[in-house]
Enzyme design. Structure first.
Site, PDB file in Angstrom:
ATOM      1  N   HIS A 276       0.810  -1.219   0.000  1.00 53.81           N
ATOM      2  CA  HIS A 276       0.000   0.000   0.000  1.00 53.81           C
ATOM      3  C   HIS A 276       0.839   1.262   0.000  1.00 53.81           C
ATOM      4  CE1 HIS A 276       1.088  -0.534   4.187  1.00 53.81           C
ATOM      5  NE2 HIS A 276       0.687   0.683   4.462  1.00 53.81           N
ATOM      6  N   CYS A 277       2.166   1.145   0.022  1.00 52.33           N
ATOM      7  CA  CYS A 277       3.019   2.337   0.137  1.00 52.33           C
ATOM      8  C   CYS A 277       3.911   2.578  -1.073  1.00 52.33           C
ATOM      9  CB  CYS A 277       3.897   2.232   1.395  1.00 52.33           C
ATOM     10  SG  CYS A 277       3.010   2.502   2.937  1.00 52.33           S
ATOM     11  N   ILE A 278       4.878   1.696  -1.294  1.00 55.18           N
ATOM     12  CA  ILE A 278       5.965   1.992  -2.237  1.00 55.18           C
ATOM     13  C   ILE A 278       5.487   2.165  -3.676  1.00 55.18           C
ATOM     14  CG2 ILE A 278       8.223   1.245  -3.055  1.00 55.18           C
ATOM     15  CD1 ILE A 278       8.585  -0.283  -0.500  1.00 55.18           C
ATOM     16  N   ASP A 281       2.965   5.873  -3.068  1.00 56.07           N
ATOM     17  CA  ASP A 281       3.331   7.130  -2.408  1.00 56.07           C
ATOM     18  C   ASP A 281       4.239   8.043  -3.218  1.00 56.07           C
ATOM     19  OD1 ASP A 281       1.787   6.081  -0.430  1.00 56.07           O
ATOM     20  OD2 ASP A 281       3.453   5.525   0.871  1.00 56.07           O
TER      21      ASP A 281
END
Length: 445
Positions: A276-278, A281
């Site tokens: 859900h991040c890299i 974002d």
């Protein structure tokens, strides 16, 4: 602390004696561990999620996350943790922490709809003197430009009637060395009162608090951490292509390079980015940078390289299958190993394995998967056609029927000895070599 306003002093006292009621919004991989940690620190905690099934599961002492034990859930419930899907339960909370998704759209633009709806809901109920903390990863300026105006529109005076802060989540699902309490917590408040309150609150929950000068800085910290990883993973993915063309094993290179005790940090290639991040974002920062007319060339290039990895892996598989068996992907039975985006978790968000399955099917392959942590493909917006496909057993029959095995995620629970009997193994994680399996039928990709 002596210069705090009366409202801030009142909340600070309630933080110190643990009488402040806390609400955590969003009970996923970030919110649920945080809610349990806050409750364990002695606060009365209500956990809110729009999915009523999550609240019901937690009330029954069941965990829907592999990274949160049912024992910890049951203990939290017994000690007063109150999961709910009723927004009315937020009305009595003096501190509200939002851990909601921040996805990207089809054009890789930020989607702050969850943040906006959550903030509007809280702004309508947060009492005077309350503290609202956003933990969702976002671009620098979100607290100032999005959150604060929503509170002002609801009739609050930010910094006087309510206090706003930002503290980026740093969860790493599956990490056995760090948890919510032991990961240092970056915090920043919008103004001196909010700053003092958010420091005191998190200092009562986690082992180390790292204060920074502004919410914009705190927002930039999280983006920087993930951009750093995305760019370095892209670099090593590109090096893999280069070294492969030179008949050099990139994993052997990395293992030797990391013996240098300074000036080097190992990153490893793979079939693409997930989680859900890299994968998401960095685009928040790139989007925001365009608004100030500043290019983000490294971020954009890293994104291109990482997004291209699933297609590269499929091409490598096709070439290996042709060389080993003289056949193409069309009609070939491919057993993909690992659906989750990283080892030892059940999270498939943005997993490159889903893209691999889609690409294999587009090429006419009979693409199946095995994952000990993911029993069935959950519904997703991008891969709706894959929903419901179930994990195949990893036995001699299934391995023997496969024209090729493609390792996408190297879970520890996978039976690699059984896999070693496959006719052809295309390994994107160096999983077989790490476990001592060698042979001409094992191809690194």
């Amino acid at each position: 602390m002596t210069n705090l306003s009366p409202r801030a002093k009142s909340l600070l006292t309630r933080i110190e004696d643990r009488s402040a009621r806390v609400a955590v919004i969003g009970l996923g991989y970030v919110g649920l561990p945080l809610a349990i940690a806050i409750q364990s620190a002695g606060f009365c905690v209500v956990g809110f999620d729009i999915d009523p099934q999550k609240a019901e599961a937690l009330k029954a002492g069941r965990s829907y996350l592999g990274t949160v034990s049912e024992e910890s859930v049951a203990r939290a419930i017994q000690n007063g943790f109150a999961p709910t899907s009723d927004p009315a339960a937020l009305a009595d909370a003096a501190i509200v922490v939002a851990c909601v998704p921040t996805p990207i759209g089809k054009q890789r633009e930020p989607d702050l709809s969850y943040v906006v709806r959550t903030t509007e809901m809280v702004a309508a109920t947060l009492p005077d003197g309350g503290l609202y903390v956003l933990e969702s990863t976002t671009y620098p300026g979100t607290t100032d430009e999005i959150v604060a105006p929503l509170f002002e529109a609801a009739g609050h005076t930010v910094g006087q009637s309510v206090f706003l802060a930002y503290s980026p989540e740093r969860e790493d699902p599956g990490n056995a060395h760090y948890d919510t309490r032991s990961i240092p917590k970056v915090v920043a408040g919008d103004g001196p009162d909010a700053d003092a309150l958010v420091r005191a609150f998190y200092a009562s929950v986690v082992e180390a608090v790292v204060p920074v000068s502004s919410t914009r800085t705190a927002e930039a910290v999280k983006i920087t951490e993930n951009v750093f990883r995305a760019v370095n993973i892209a670099l090593v993915n590109e090096l893999k292509h280069v070294f492969e063309a030179m008949d050099i094993d990139v994993w052997e290179v990395i293992e030797a390079a990391k013996t240098k005790p300074f000036g080097y940090m190992p990153f490893y290639p793979g079939p693409g980015l997930g989680g859900h991040c890299i994968p998401i974002d960095p685009y928040y920062l790139a989007w925001k940078a365009r608004g100030v007319d500043t290019p983000t060339r490294f971020i954009e290039l890293a994104g291109e390289i990482n997004r291209a990895m699933p297609a590269h892996v499929v091409e490598r598989l096709a070439r290996a299958l042709d060389e080993a068996a003289g056949k193409g992907l069309k009609g070939a039975r491919i057993l993909l190993i690992g659906l989750a985006y990283k080892k030892n978790v059940a999270d498939v968000r943005e997993s490159p394995a889903l893209k691999l399955l889609e690409l294999l099917r587009e090429r006419g392959a009979d693409a199946l998967y095995h994952d000990p942590h993911v029993g069935a493909v959950p519904p997703t917006r991008e891969f709706a056609d894959l929903a419901g496909q179930t994990s195949r057993p990893l036995d001699a029959v299934e391995v023997g029927r496969a024209d090729a095995v493609l390792i996408a995620t190297d879970h520890d629970a996978i039976d690699y000895a059984a896999l070693s009997k496959a006719r052809l193994i295309v390994d994107t994680r160096n999983a077989m070599a790490v476990r001592g399996f060698k042979g001409s039928h094992i191809v690194k990709a």
